[in-house]
Write an enzyme that holds these catalytic residues in place. Structure first.
Site, PDB file in Angstrom:
ATOM      1  N   ASP A 143     -29.355  -9.280  14.491  1.00 53.72           N
ATOM      2  CA  ASP A 143     -28.389  -8.187  14.341  1.00 53.72           C
ATOM      3  C   ASP A 143     -27.317  -8.497  13.296  1.00 53.72           C
ATOM      4  OD1 ASP A 143     -29.760  -7.113  16.567  1.00 53.72           O
ATOM      5  OD2 ASP A 143     -28.413  -8.156  17.938  1.00 53.72           O
ATOM      6  N   GLY A 186     -30.975  -3.846  16.500  1.00 58.76           N
ATOM      7  CA  GLY A 186     -29.647  -4.084  15.940  1.00 58.76           C
ATOM      8  C   GLY A 186     -28.536  -4.002  16.962  1.00 58.76           C
TER       9      GLY A 186
END
Length: 364
Positions: A143, A186
């Site tokens: 992420d 993410g």
């Protein structure tokens, strides 16, 4: 040469490409540079809470160049099981933090290197401070949301996988005159979606940091059609909310809610507003696996060497970080509870807007 030490290393949180490269670097630097012994703790914090302890001792024969090319982590990892509130079989939770500290002492370690994301680092730093365990952190997460570092291990490889997926979706979108929607991982940030969307030539990129409207998406798709193209690419981050601000989640087998489904949501809503067919691809855990790219191997190796050097210098409670093309270190206290989000007015977002990509609507 420094007095011989025994250092431990563990990986915690979700897996990603480059973890083994970091492990390898720690082993090489500790043994070659300082004559220390290195112990790998299996399955994150669980390896020190288990009885008997679950660990292995590394040597140079294990830390070969092959480790650079291996995805995942040879030590194993966990992304649940907070030692302060460890889930028990009967549904209750138990504070097992003391068992972690006891395991550290039983193994006779002088310091601990933790490779983890922001959540793992926060919990383990609290745990180590409570037990007087000297700790150095190495950031990893696809992420890329760990504060004070331009790169975390795993991000660039995941970015490459996402970009390749867009490249593969483009010709099938063109062949069938469709709007292809790609949902990417993410969590609560849109680094992967925004950067891969730009690199892959997306027409629409939706991320958690920037609000959007369905009308705005439709207007962009109409613009694409007016320019003579009968297909389009939409990239959306999994943590992106609906246009009314509601998260889209799915219930897992263990009852936990996780992000997932925003792609299908958009397809259903857009399908009523546009003439073109829509199809959804959820890339999911494919982004985590596979052979690490060169950048992740390099960053992971630099992080591993620097982490060992920090222990040698007696600089504890620090996290190594990548800033302005070099490795630095920052206090672990400065990253706790801070998420490195996409800057809605930063260079990457400005680039997307400059290319005519619809990334939502936000006033300066």
């Amino acid at each position: 040469m420094s007095k011989s030490k025994r250092i431990g290393i563990l990986t915690s949180g979700g897996d990603c490409a480059g973890l083994n490269a970091a492990l390898r670097a720690v082993v090489h630097r500790a043994i070659r540079g300082y004559g220390w012994r290195v112990f790998g703790i299996r399955d994150g914090s669980l390896g020190l809470m288990n009885r008997p302890l679950d660990y292995c001792e590394f040597d140079l024969s294990v830390a070969s160049g092959e480790m650079l090319r291996m995805g995942g982590t040879i030590l194993g990892t966990i992304n649940k099981g907070d030692p302060f509130a460890y889930p028990m079989p009967d549904g209750t939770t138990k504070d097992r933090s003391a068992e972690f500290v006891e395991g550290y002492k039983e193994l006779g370690l002088d310091a601990l290197i933790v490779i983890g994301g922001d959540g793992s680092m926060r919990i383990l730093n609290k745990l180590c401070k409570q037990g007087g365990v000297p700790m150095v952190g190495i950031p990893k997460t696809i992420d890329n949301d760990v504060a004070h570092t331009d790169y975390a291990i795993g991000y660039v490889t995941a970015l490459g996988v996402a970009t390749e997926a867009i490249d593969r979706l483009a010709p099938t979108a063109a062949s069938h005159h469709r709007v292809m929607i790609l949902e990417l991982m993410g969590r609560d940030v849109g680094h992967i979606a925004l950067s891969s969307g730009i690199g892959g030539g997306a027409d629409v990129i939706l991320i958690p940091e920037i609000p959007y409207s369905l009308e705005g998406i439709v207007a962009k798709l109409a613009e694409v059609n007016q320019e003579g193209r009968n297909h389009a690419l939409v990239v959306v981050a999994e943590g992106c909310k609906t246009e009314t601000g509601l998260p889209v989640t799915q219930v897992q087998a263990d009852g936990e809610f996780r992000y997932g489904g925003i792609g299908q949501y958009l397809a259903a809503r857009l399908g009523k507003m546009i003439e073109a067919e829509t199809r959804v691809t959820v890339l999911g855990h494919v982004q985590r696996g596979g052979t690490p790219g060169m950048r992740d191997r390099l960053v992971a190796s630099a992080f591993g060497v620097h982490a060992v050097d920090l222990i040698a210098q007696g600089k504890m409670d620090r996290m190594v970080a990548w800033q302005h093309g070099q490795v630095v270190d920052v206090p672990l206290s400065e990253i706790a509870g801070i998420t490195r989000a996409v800057d809605p007015f930063g260079t990457i977002a400005h680039t997307a807007r400059g290319l005519g990509i619809y990334i939502g609507e936000m006033k300066a």
